[in-house]
Design a protein around this motif. Structure first.
Motif, short mmCIF file in Angstrom:
data_model
loop_
_atom_site.label_atom_id
_atom_site.label_comp_id
_atom_site.label_asym_id
_atom_site.label_seq_id
_atom_site.Cartn_x
_atom_site.Cartn_y
_atom_site.Cartn_z
N ALA A 20 3.94 -14.03 0.03
CA ALA A 20 3.80 -13.03 1.09
C ALA A 20 2.54 -12.21 0.81
N ILE A 21 1.98 -11.67 1.88
CA ILE A 21 0.81 -10.82 1.74
C ILE A 21 0.91 -9.72 2.78
N GLU A 22 0.54 -8.54 2.39
CA GLU A 22 0.54 -7.41 3.32
C GLU A 22 -0.75 -6.64 3.10
N LYS A 23 -1.51 -6.47 4.17
CA LYS A 23 -2.78 -5.76 4.09
C LYS A 23 -2.77 -4.60 5.08
N HIS A 24 -3.39 -3.52 4.68
CA HIS A 24 -3.51 -2.34 5.55
C HIS A 24 -4.98 -2.19 5.93
N GLU A 33 -5.30 6.06 12.61
CA GLU A 33 -4.42 4.89 12.76
C GLU A 33 -4.63 3.92 11.61
N ILE A 34 -3.54 3.35 11.14
CA ILE A 34 -3.57 2.31 10.13
C ILE A 34 -2.82 1.11 10.69
N PHE A 35 -3.42 -0.05 10.57
CA PHE A 35 -2.82 -1.29 11.03
C PHE A 35 -2.34 -2.08 9.82
#
Length: 79
Positions: A20-24, A33-35
């Motif tokens: 899994a990978i999660e990037k901000h 705003e942050i995506f």
């Protein structure tokens, strides 16, 4: 959203060993705003997918012959 960008991100992820990978990301035009983009890897369970599709395909319509049902519009085949 550009399909090529998404496809390239998935190719890069597939070539990695991560599960899994999660990037901000912050977009400079909107500093408040942050995506968050999350990609996860999981194995397909073909046996259960096939069984659920078969169960759906083997249903019998209670409508009289020739009547159009909402599911198949009278074709006799579910979508």
């Amino acid at each position: 959203m550009k399909d090529k960008s998404v496809a390239q991100a998935i190719i890069d992820f597939a070539n990695s060993q991560d599960s899994a990978i999660e990037k901000h990301f912050k977009y400079s035009a909107e500093p408040d705003e942050i995506f968050t983009v999350t990609i996860t890897r999981r194995k397909r369970n073909l046996l259960s997918e096939h069984a659920s599709m078969e169960a759906f395909a083997n249903t019998i319509s209670a409508l009289p012959s020739g009547s159009q049902c909402g599911c198949c519009s009278g074709t006799g085949r579910s979508r």
